[in-house]
Design an enzyme around this catalytic site. Structure first.
Site, short mmCIF file in Angstrom:
data_model
loop_
_atom_site.label_atom_id
_atom_site.label_comp_id
_atom_site.label_asym_id
_atom_site.label_seq_id
_atom_site.Cartn_x
_atom_site.Cartn_y
_atom_site.Cartn_z
N PRO B 106 49.75 -18.06 66.66
CA PRO B 106 50.82 -18.67 67.78
C PRO B 106 51.89 -19.27 66.85
O PRO B 106 51.63 -20.10 66.01
CB PRO B 106 50.22 -19.55 68.59
CG PRO B 106 48.54 -19.21 68.18
CD PRO B 106 48.67 -19.04 66.78
N GLY B 108 54.61 -21.49 66.09
CA GLY B 108 54.86 -23.14 65.98
C GLY B 108 53.41 -23.70 66.12
O GLY B 108 53.34 -25.07 65.94
N CYS B 109 52.56 -22.95 65.41
CA CYS B 109 51.01 -23.49 65.28
C CYS B 109 51.11 -23.69 63.67
O CYS B 109 51.01 -22.56 63.08
CB CYS B 109 50.08 -22.51 65.51
SG CYS B 109 48.50 -23.13 65.87
N VAL B 110 50.75 -24.86 63.17
CA VAL B 110 50.52 -25.02 61.75
C VAL B 110 49.31 -25.15 61.32
O VAL B 110 48.45 -25.40 62.10
CB VAL B 110 51.71 -26.04 61.17
CG1 VAL B 110 53.17 -25.97 61.36
CG2 VAL B 110 51.23 -27.48 62.12
#
Lengths: 144, 110, 102
Positions: B106, B108-110
């Site tokens: 996704p 913005g998912c780190v």
């Protein structure tokens, strides 16, 4: 919210405007902007998007990129409502200069939580003068 | 990395996300899930299928809070919660379920 | 509550200079940098636009970019101010927001 309040109290939502001025695919600006908007949406600020100059081409309908080997990211603009990004300002003069009308744009909507989840349009067509005014009312402008 | 799927090598990135999203199929999903120590049941499939539909429509994998909200709307409050999704996918619903669904990580998912 | 508008492209190459001027409100500041300084030379096609912008906005050019392109300060449209890098920083700090017309 008044500007001085926005700048004052810590944690208060600030007005963020993403200014989109480039057509998609020719350069990376449009996609980069969209990704920053989606990531930035997690910070729960008052986010608005402006489309002017060639940027209006980012949200025209019937984009088909199969033959140019690039991903068509135009459907993602329709997800903005899920991310609580519900204010998209499109400049009337920019459309007109390019032979476009509001009918050439995708239908982008959001569900209004405060109005029994009624579906409402996210796109607002504004004059150039109003766009200038909108820009002058922001806490932060992110330029693409 | 790569998945060994019925003798074929399926390419994935270093975190296990498929390189070519079009090679996905339900059997491959079960294999990716095994790698994540998840045995797929109907509830898992509901989320995975939901993510695939979302991706098909919007060309992105939704952020977790967007997923929660959308699940709530479609399946009701019990399933539209962080708790429910984390019970199904303990290492992060967005990350793990997207991987199993054959979607990119996704945004913005780190 | 002024906005600083920066323009870094020649007006002969891109429309960003005109777009910037079209989106100022009175009291805003416009700063030409890099190839953007070309619009500030007197006698050029866009000089009149710069002059009319000066009626309700301040217009600046970045001196190092001007010098690099062989434009003397005396060759500028009347009313355009030159600033150095420090002045650039001051402008950003003074203004409430910055819009870069990329």
């Amino acid at each position: 919210m008044a500007m001085d309040e926005a700048g004052g109290a810590p944690g208060a939502a600030k007005k963020f405007l993403y200014v989109n001025r480039k057509a998609p695919y020719g350069t990376i600006y449009a996609l980069e902007s969209l990704e920053v908007v989606l990531i930035g949406a997690a910070f729960e600020q008052d986010v608005q998007l402006a489309f002017l100059d060639d940027g209006v081409y980012q949200i025209v309908k019937n984009q088909s990129t199969d033959a140019i080997g690039a991903k068509n990211f135009s459907p993602t603009y329709k997800a903005l409502g899920d991310y609580e990004v519900t204010k998209l300002y499109v400049e009337a003069e920019a459309l007109e200069e390019r032979g476009l009308t509001a009918d050439d744009l995708m239908e982008i909507t959001f569900e209004d939580e405060d109005d029994d989840w009624a579906e409402k349009p996210s796109i607002n067509i504004v004059s150039r003068a109003d766009m200038a005014k909108i820009m002058s009312e922001q806490d932060v402008i992110l330029s693409f | 990395m790569a998945y060994d799927f019925n003798g074929a090598t399926i390419e994935a990135d270093e975190e296990g996300y498929l390189v070519d999203l079009s090679v996905w199929n339900p059997d491959l999903a079960v294999l990716i899930a095994e790698d994540e120590k998840i045995v797929m049941n109907d509830e898992h499939w509901e989320v995975v299928n939901f993510l695939r539909e979302y991706y098909d429509e919007y060309q992105i994998a939704p952020a977790i809070r967007v997923l929660v909200k959308a699940m709530k709307k479609k399946f009701g409050g019990d399933k539209g919660s962080n708790k429910y999704l984390y019970e199904l996918f303990p290492y992060g619903p967005a990350k793990q379920a997207c991987k199993i669904a054959g979607l990119p990580k996704p945004t913005g998912c780190v | 509550m002024a906005t600083l508008h920066t323009v870094n492209k020649s007006p002969f190459e891109r429309s960003s200079f005109i777009s910037a001027l079209n989106h100022t409100v009175p009291g805003d500041k416009v700063l030409m940098i890099e190839d953007g300084v070309i619009s500030a030379r007197k006698g050029n096609t866009f000089a009149d636009l710069v002059s009319s912008a000066l009626s309700d906005c301040s217009v600046y050019v970045l001196a190092p970019d001007l010098a690099a392109r062989g434009i003397a300060e005396g060759d500028l449209v009347e009313g355009v101010q030159t600033i150095d890098y420090g002045g650039f920083v001051d402008l950003v700090a003074e203004c409430d927001r910055t819009q870069s017309w990329l």
